[in-house]
Design a protein around this motif. Structure first.
Motif, PDB file in Angstrom:
ATOM      1  N   LYS A  83       2.562 -41.769 -59.784  1.00 14.81           N
ATOM      2  CA  LYS A  83       1.735 -40.871 -60.583  1.00 14.81           C
ATOM      3  C   LYS A  83       2.182 -39.433 -60.339  1.00 14.81           C
ATOM      4  O   LYS A  83       2.764 -39.104 -59.313  1.00 14.81           O
ATOM      5  N   LYS A  84       1.865 -38.561 -61.298  1.00 18.62           N
ATOM      6  CA  LYS A  84       2.259 -37.156 -61.160  1.00 18.62           C
ATOM      7  C   LYS A  84       1.611 -36.515 -59.945  1.00 18.62           C
ATOM      8  O   LYS A  84       2.151 -35.590 -59.349  1.00 18.62           O
ATOM      9  N   SER A  85       0.424 -37.020 -59.559  1.00 19.30           N
ATOM     10  CA  SER A  85      -0.287 -36.465 -58.411  1.00 19.30           C
ATOM     11  C   SER A  85       0.175 -37.043 -57.081  1.00 19.30           C
ATOM     12  O   SER A  85      -0.336 -36.659 -56.029  1.00 19.30           O
ATOM     13  N   SER A  86       1.122 -37.973 -57.104  1.00 15.50           N
ATOM     14  CA  SER A  86       1.613 -38.582 -55.869  1.00 15.50           C
ATOM     15  C   SER A  86       2.145 -37.510 -54.923  1.00 15.50           C
ATOM     16  O   SER A  86       2.912 -36.632 -55.346  1.00 15.50           O
ATOM     17  N   PRO A  87       1.772 -37.544 -53.626  1.00 20.21           N
ATOM     18  CA  PRO A  87       2.229 -36.502 -52.686  1.00 20.21           C
ATOM     19  C   PRO A  87       3.744 -36.379 -52.616  1.00 20.21           C
ATOM     20  O   PRO A  87       4.280 -35.264 -52.581  1.00 20.21           O
ATOM     21  N   ILE A  88       4.431 -37.518 -52.599  1.00 15.08           N
ATOM     22  CA  ILE A  88       5.892 -37.454 -52.457  1.00 15.08           C
ATOM     23  C   ILE A  88       6.540 -36.906 -53.732  1.00 15.08           C
ATOM     24  O   ILE A  88       7.482 -36.109 -53.677  1.00 15.08           O
ATOM     25  N   ARG A  89       6.017 -37.284 -54.902  1.00 17.41           N
ATOM     26  CA  ARG A  89       6.563 -36.752 -56.156  1.00 17.41           C
ATOM     27  C   ARG A  89       6.284 -35.250 -56.264  1.00 17.41           C
ATOM     28  O   ARG A  89       7.156 -34.478 -56.676  1.00 17.41           O
ATOM     29  N   THR A  90       5.072 -34.837 -55.904  1.00 10.84           N
ATOM     30  CA  THR A  90       4.722 -33.411 -55.929  1.00 10.84           C
ATOM     31  C   THR A  90       5.648 -32.612 -55.020  1.00 10.84           C
ATOM     32  O   THR A  90       6.132 -31.531 -55.385  1.00 10.84           O
ATOM     33  N   LEU A  91       5.918 -33.147 -53.831  1.00  6.83           N
ATOM     34  CA  LEU A  91       6.809 -32.471 -52.880  1.00  6.83           C
ATOM     35  C   LEU A  91       8.193 -32.274 -53.470  1.00  6.83           C
ATOM     36  O   LEU A  91       8.760 -31.166 -53.417  1.00  6.83           O
ATOM     37  N   PHE A  92       8.765 -33.319 -54.035  1.00 10.72           N
ATOM     38  CA  PHE A  92      10.138 -33.246 -54.529  1.00 10.72           C
ATOM     39  C   PHE A  92      10.260 -32.364 -55.770  1.00 10.72           C
ATOM     40  O   PHE A  92      11.299 -31.745 -55.988  1.00 10.72           O
ATOM     41  N   GLU A  93       9.223 -32.304 -56.586  1.00 10.76           N
ATOM     42  CA  GLU A  93       9.303 -31.493 -57.796  1.00 10.76           C
ATOM     43  C   GLU A  93       9.126 -30.002 -57.508  1.00 10.76           C
ATOM     44  O   GLU A  93       9.433 -29.171 -58.357  1.00 10.76           O
ATOM     45  N   LYS A  94       8.639 -29.675 -56.308  1.00  8.74           N
ATOM     46  CA  LYS A  94       8.442 -28.266 -55.947  1.00  8.74           C
ATOM     47  C   LYS A  94       9.479 -27.751 -54.958  1.00  8.74           C
ATOM     48  O   LYS A  94       9.742 -26.552 -54.898  1.00  8.74           O
ATOM     49  N   GLU A  95      10.083 -28.623 -54.202  1.00  7.89           N
ATOM     50  CA  GLU A  95      11.015 -28.224 -53.151  1.00  7.89           C
ATOM     51  C   GLU A  95      12.385 -27.870 -53.746  1.00  7.89           C
ATOM     52  O   GLU A  95      12.971 -28.645 -54.517  1.00  7.89           O
ATOM     53  N   LYS A  96      12.927 -26.697 -53.375  1.00  7.38           N
ATOM     54  CA  LYS A  96      14.182 -26.226 -53.973  1.00  7.38           C
ATOM     55  C   LYS A  96      15.396 -27.014 -53.493  1.00  7.38           C
ATOM     56  O   LYS A  96      16.445 -26.984 -54.141  1.00  7.38           O
ATOM     57  N   LEU A  97      15.285 -27.697 -52.359  1.00  7.48           N
ATOM     58  CA  LEU A  97      16.415 -28.473 -51.837  1.00  7.48           C
ATOM     59  C   LEU A  97      16.326 -29.944 -52.212  1.00  7.48           C
ATOM     60  O   LEU A  97      16.960 -30.785 -51.586  1.00  7.48           O
ATOM     61  N   ALA A  98      15.510 -30.269 -53.225  1.00  5.92           N
ATOM     62  CA  ALA A  98      15.280 -31.679 -53.567  1.00  5.92           C
ATOM     63  C   ALA A  98      15.359 -31.891 -55.069  1.00  5.92           C
ATOM     64  O   ALA A  98      15.149 -30.972 -55.861  1.00  5.92           O
ATOM     65  N   TYR A  99      15.672 -33.117 -55.431  1.00  3.04           N
ATOM     66  CA  TYR A  99      15.676 -33.534 -56.837  1.00  3.04           C
ATOM     67  C   TYR A  99      14.771 -34.751 -56.993  1.00  3.04           C
ATOM     68  O   TYR A  99      14.823 -35.679 -56.180  1.00  3.04           O
ATOM     69  N   ALA A 100      13.934 -34.743 -58.022  1.00  3.83           N
ATOM     70  CA  ALA A 100      13.148 -35.922 -58.397  1.00  3.83           C
ATOM     71  C   ALA A 100      13.767 -36.487 -59.672  1.00  3.83           C
ATOM     72  O   ALA A 100      13.841 -35.791 -60.689  1.00  3.83           O
ATOM     73  N   ILE A 101      14.222 -37.729 -59.606  1.00  2.00           N
ATOM     74  CA  ILE A 101      14.944 -38.344 -60.735  1.00  2.00           C
ATOM     75  C   ILE A 101      14.126 -39.511 -61.274  1.00  2.00           C
ATOM     76  O   ILE A 101      14.049 -40.571 -60.640  1.00  2.00           O
ATOM     77  N   PRO A 102      13.489 -39.352 -62.439  1.00  2.00           N
ATOM     78  CA  PRO A 102      12.689 -40.443 -63.013  1.00  2.00           C
ATOM     79  C   PRO A 102      13.581 -41.489 -63.674  1.00  2.00           C
ATOM     80  O   PRO A 102      14.655 -41.161 -64.195  1.00  2.00           O
ATOM     81  N   CYS A 103      13.128 -42.737 -63.654  1.00  2.00           N
ATOM     82  CA  CYS A 103      13.887 -43.836 -64.253  1.00  2.00           C
ATOM     83  C   CYS A 103      12.962 -44.627 -65.178  1.00  2.00           C
ATOM     84  O   CYS A 103      12.149 -45.429 -64.705  1.00  2.00           O
ATOM     85  N   PHE A 104      13.098 -44.381 -66.464  1.00  2.00           N
ATOM     86  CA  PHE A 104      12.291 -45.083 -67.445  1.00  2.00           C
ATOM     87  C   PHE A 104      13.128 -46.168 -68.110  1.00  2.00           C
ATOM     88  O   PHE A 104      14.358 -46.156 -68.039  1.00  2.00           O
ATOM     89  N   ALA A 105      12.455 -47.097 -68.760  1.00  2.00           N
ATOM     90  CA  ALA A 105      13.162 -48.189 -69.428  1.00  2.00           C
ATOM     91  C   ALA A 105      14.162 -47.628 -70.429  1.00  2.00           C
ATOM     92  O   ALA A 105      13.881 -46.646 -71.127  1.00  2.00           O
ATOM     93  N   ASP A 106      15.334 -48.225 -70.482  1.00  2.00           N
ATOM     94  CA  ASP A 106      16.387 -47.757 -71.380  1.00  2.00           C
ATOM     95  C   ASP A 106      15.947 -47.825 -72.840  1.00  2.00           C
ATOM     96  O   ASP A 106      15.366 -48.818 -73.278  1.00  2.00           O
ATOM     97  N   ASP A 107      16.253 -46.769 -73.589  1.00  2.00           N
ATOM     98  CA  ASP A 107      16.016 -46.805 -75.021  1.00  2.00           C
ATOM     99  C   ASP A 107      17.222 -47.446 -75.713  1.00  2.00           C
ATOM    100  O   ASP A 107      18.179 -47.880 -75.059  1.00  2.00           O
ATOM    101  N   GLY A 108      17.179 -47.508 -77.028  1.00  2.00           N
ATOM    102  CA  GLY A 108      18.248 -48.179 -77.767  1.00  2.00           C
ATOM    103  C   GLY A 108      19.617 -47.573 -77.516  1.00  2.00           C
ATOM    104  O   GLY A 108      20.615 -48.288 -77.379  1.00  2.00           O
ATOM    105  N   ALA A 109      19.673 -46.233 -77.436  1.00  2.82           N
ATOM    106  CA  ALA A 109      20.961 -45.565 -77.229  1.00  2.82           C
ATOM    107  C   ALA A 109      21.529 -45.877 -75.845  1.00  2.82           C
ATOM    108  O   ALA A 109      22.730 -46.111 -75.696  1.00  2.82           O
ATOM    109  N   ALA A 110      20.659 -45.892 -74.826  1.00  5.25           N
ATOM    110  CA  ALA A 110      21.124 -46.184 -73.469  1.00  5.25           C
ATOM    111  C   ALA A 110      21.605 -47.627 -73.349  1.00  5.25           C
ATOM    112  O   ALA A 110      22.609 -47.914 -72.685  1.00  5.25           O
ATOM    113  N   VAL A 111      20.891 -48.560 -73.987  1.00  4.65           N
ATOM    114  CA  VAL A 111      21.311 -49.958 -73.978  1.00  4.65           C
ATOM    115  C   VAL A 111      22.664 -50.107 -74.671  1.00  4.65           C
ATOM    116  O   VAL A 111      23.545 -50.829 -74.199  1.00  4.65           O
ATOM    117  N   ALA A 112      22.831 -49.402 -75.792  1.00  2.87           N
ATOM    118  CA  ALA A 112      24.103 -49.474 -76.524  1.00  2.87           C
ATOM    119  C   ALA A 112      25.260 -48.962 -75.667  1.00  2.87           C
ATOM    120  O   ALA A 112      26.348 -49.551 -75.658  1.00  2.87           O
TER     121      ALA A 112
END
Length: 341
Positions: A120-149
């Protein structure tokens, strides 16, 4: 840093910035999460060095917070870069405080990759990574048609094969729920067609059978056409396969959004067959009759009402996962009974 945008995720994973040492990979597509986490963990280390990659479990760190720091600051015997890959970090154990302390004094030449589920957006670990300058939060959603292709084209090309347009369309319709599962199906298909140079529709029909995708289609079509016995059987299989209730309701919601477009064309004077044929992405040919039937059953106002029910079910199932299956079943049987009437 803020969350990586979807179109930037693969670029970051393949060429992680030297200035960033902490990466959170999360999302509903467990296969894509695992694939990207593995690529990140191995991007900075020598693949032939067994001591360069350290695997830890989120629950273990939660019960012993010092363990991560001990591993992160340990001096490797032979020197060089290392990666710490933490799996199952989205559970009950909150490892955000431990990571916060590490981020204040990043260990030299060590990359830390966190693999988590759908946070969830309110998750402590996700909140930390989205605010910390030395970190990246990389979301992974189900592939759309273009990604599958792209996945299909990359795997087929790597195998030295070609694929017909008809086979490509059919294969794309069966993939997309999970990146690793999709890649495995394409790889299996390429092995089946090895030596023949070209993949045809018959090869896809003979080899590829994504059970989760088939079950999802059966639920979508059964709900939209009022086939209650088929819906009941498919829901039981979906629960056994571990398909989440919110994902399931989301798939049916997207189907009704598609029906809404086709119904608008029918109301404007098109035949149901022509309206369905004009949908993009195209409907898999084996499902076209059921989609045409659904377009004929549902009027525009009833489609809107169905979408409201489904959107509420998606929200409620996400908020209360323990009751998710009950919430989904109630919404889908309500829609199926409406289709029967």
């Amino acid at each position: 840093m803020v969350a990586a945008k979807a179109n930037e995720a693969d670029r970051i994973v393949d060429r992680p910035p030297e200035s960033v040492s902490f990466y959170l990979v999360y999302g509903p597509d467990a296969g894509l999460v695992a694939e990207r986490a593995a690529r990140l963990a191995r991007a900075r280390i020598k693949l032939d060095d067994p001591f360069a990659l350290i695997r830890l479990d989120g629950a273990a760190i939660g019960s012993d917070p010092n363990r991560l720091a001990d591993e992160a600051y340990a001096i490797p015997m032979f020197g060089g870069a290392r990666a710490i890959w933490i799996r199952d970090a989205g559970g009950r154990a909150n490892i955000a405080p431990t990571l916060t302390r590490l981020m204040r004094d990043p260990p030299p030449e060590t990359t830390i990759v966190i693999e988590a589920g759908d946070l969830k957006k309110s998750s402590p670990i996700r909140t930390l990574f989205e605010k910390e300058k030395l970190a990246y939060a990389i979301p992974c959603f189900a592939d759309d048609g273009a990604a599958v292709a792209r996945l299909i084209d990359d795997e087929v090309r790597a195998a030295g094969l070609a694929i017909s347009g008809e086979a490509r369309q059919a294969l794309g319709a069966l993939l997309g729920g999970d990146r690793l599962a999709s890649r495995g199906e394409v790889t299996k298909l390429c092995l089946y067609a090895h030596g023949r140079g070209r993949i045809e529709l018959a090869d896809v029909e003979a080899v590829v059978g994504d059970a989760a995708a088939v079950t999802m289609d059966e639920i979508v079509d059964a709900a939209a056409t009022g086939d209650i016995p088929a819906l009941s059987a498919a829901l039981a299989r979906a629960e056994g396969d571990g398909i989440r209730a919110d994902v399931l309701c989301g798939a049916v919601l997207r189907h009704f959004q598609m029906l809404d477009l086709a119904r608008a064309d029918v109301d404007a004077g098109k035949r149901p067959a022509d309206a369905v044929a004009g949908l993009r992405p195209p409907v898999f040919y084996k499902r076209q009759d059921k989609v045409m039937k659904a377009v004929s059953i549902w009027t525009a106002p009833r489609i809107i009402r169905a979408m409201e029910i489904l959107a509420r079910a998606v929200r409620d199932a996400r908020l209360d996962a323990a009751l998710g299956a009950t919430i989904a079943a109630d919404a889908l049987f309500t829609i199926a009974r409406a289709a029967q009437r």
